[in-house]
Design a protein around this motif. Sequence first.
Motif, short mmCIF file in Angstrom:
data_model
loop_
_atom_site.label_atom_id
_atom_site.label_comp_id
_atom_site.label_asym_id
_atom_site.label_seq_id
_atom_site.Cartn_x
_atom_site.Cartn_y
_atom_site.Cartn_z
N LEU A 135 0.82 -1.21 0.00
CA LEU A 135 0.00 0.00 0.00
C LEU A 135 0.86 1.26 0.00
N PRO A 136 0.30 2.35 -0.54
CA PRO A 136 1.02 3.62 -0.46
C PRO A 136 1.08 4.09 1.00
N ASP A 137 2.06 4.92 1.30
CA ASP A 137 2.23 5.44 2.65
C ASP A 137 1.25 6.60 2.84
N ASP A 138 -0.03 6.25 2.92
CA ASP A 138 -1.11 7.23 2.99
C ASP A 138 -2.02 6.85 4.15
N LEU A 139 -2.25 7.80 5.05
CA LEU A 139 -3.02 7.56 6.27
C LEU A 139 -4.40 6.96 5.98
N GLU A 140 -5.12 7.55 5.06
CA GLU A 140 -6.47 7.08 4.75
C GLU A 140 -6.44 5.66 4.19
N THR A 141 -5.55 5.40 3.25
CA THR A 141 -5.46 4.07 2.64
C THR A 141 -5.11 3.01 3.68
N LEU A 142 -4.13 3.31 4.53
CA LEU A 142 -3.73 2.37 5.57
C LEU A 142 -4.86 2.12 6.56
N SER A 143 -5.54 3.17 6.98
CA SER A 143 -6.63 3.06 7.94
C SER A 143 -7.78 2.21 7.39
N VAL A 144 -8.16 2.47 6.15
CA VAL A 144 -9.25 1.71 5.53
C VAL A 144 -8.87 0.24 5.38
N ALA A 145 -7.63 -0.03 4.97
CA ALA A 145 -7.18 -1.41 4.81
C ALA A 145 -7.17 -2.15 6.14
N ILE A 146 -6.66 -1.50 7.19
CA ILE A 146 -6.62 -2.12 8.52
C ILE A 146 -8.05 -2.38 9.02
N ALA A 147 -8.93 -1.40 8.85
CA ALA A 147 -10.32 -1.57 9.30
C ALA A 147 -11.00 -2.71 8.55
N SER A 148 -10.76 -2.81 7.26
CA SER A 148 -11.34 -3.91 6.48
C SER A 148 -10.82 -5.25 6.97
N TRP A 149 -9.55 -5.28 7.35
CA TRP A 149 -8.96 -6.52 7.84
C TRP A 149 -9.54 -6.91 9.20
N TYR A 150 -9.60 -5.99 10.15
CA TYR A 150 -10.05 -6.38 11.49
C TYR A 150 -11.55 -6.60 11.59
N GLU A 151 -12.31 -6.14 10.62
CA GLU A 151 -13.76 -6.35 10.66
C GLU A 151 -14.15 -7.81 10.58
N THR A 152 -13.24 -8.68 10.18
CA THR A 152 -13.54 -10.11 10.07
C THR A 152 -13.33 -10.86 11.38
N ASP A 153 -12.86 -10.17 12.42
CA ASP A 153 -12.58 -10.80 13.71
C ASP A 153 -13.33 -10.05 14.81
N ASP A 154 -14.40 -10.65 15.29
CA ASP A 154 -15.26 -9.98 16.28
C ASP A 154 -14.51 -9.53 17.53
N GLU A 155 -13.60 -10.35 18.01
CA GLU A 155 -12.87 -10.01 19.23
C GLU A 155 -11.99 -8.77 19.01
N ILE A 156 -11.33 -8.70 17.87
CA ILE A 156 -10.49 -7.55 17.56
C ILE A 156 -11.36 -6.31 17.32
N VAL A 157 -12.48 -6.50 16.62
CA VAL A 157 -13.39 -5.36 16.37
C VAL A 157 -13.86 -4.76 17.69
N ASP A 158 -14.30 -5.61 18.60
CA ASP A 158 -14.79 -5.12 19.90
C ASP A 158 -13.71 -4.35 20.66
N ALA A 159 -12.52 -4.91 20.70
CA ALA A 159 -11.42 -4.27 21.43
C ALA A 159 -11.02 -2.96 20.74
N GLN A 160 -10.97 -2.98 19.42
CA GLN A 160 -10.61 -1.77 18.65
C GLN A 160 -11.64 -0.67 18.90
N LEU A 161 -12.91 -1.01 18.83
CA LEU A 161 -13.96 0.00 19.03
C LEU A 161 -13.94 0.57 20.44
N GLU A 162 -13.64 -0.27 21.42
CA GLU A 162 -13.55 0.22 22.80
C GLU A 162 -12.42 1.25 22.93
#
Length: 124
Positions: free
Chosen positions: A37-64
Amino acid sequence: MSFYQQNLQAFMRLLQEQPQLFTESKRQELIALIEPLPDDLETLSVAIASWYETDDEIVDAQLEILNNSILIENESKSDRITELAVARIPGTNEGNIPKPNQQINKETLKNAIQQSVKNPSAKP
């Protein structure tokens, strides 16, 4: 601070505070995900969020963490809470968490992922 920066700060905090959520294979997936990925805050953030959305435990901890960070930021802006009070809020850990003005980029994100395995307070 943009939402993208808040999201990445919260994720880096999660890596540091709850490394047990990240198996070696998950860390390798993350590195492989962000490497091209390019070194771009928005791109990195969206990619990470898309990745962690598949793991409920990580999503819950991230949202907290994200919700707590947003609340702290809003309270601080209102001058109703001091830095000392922020440091006393349960779950806050100044450690290696990026400060609001610290630049987050692909390299700092990769370092946080790699360091999460080395965290001496990590639980099996």
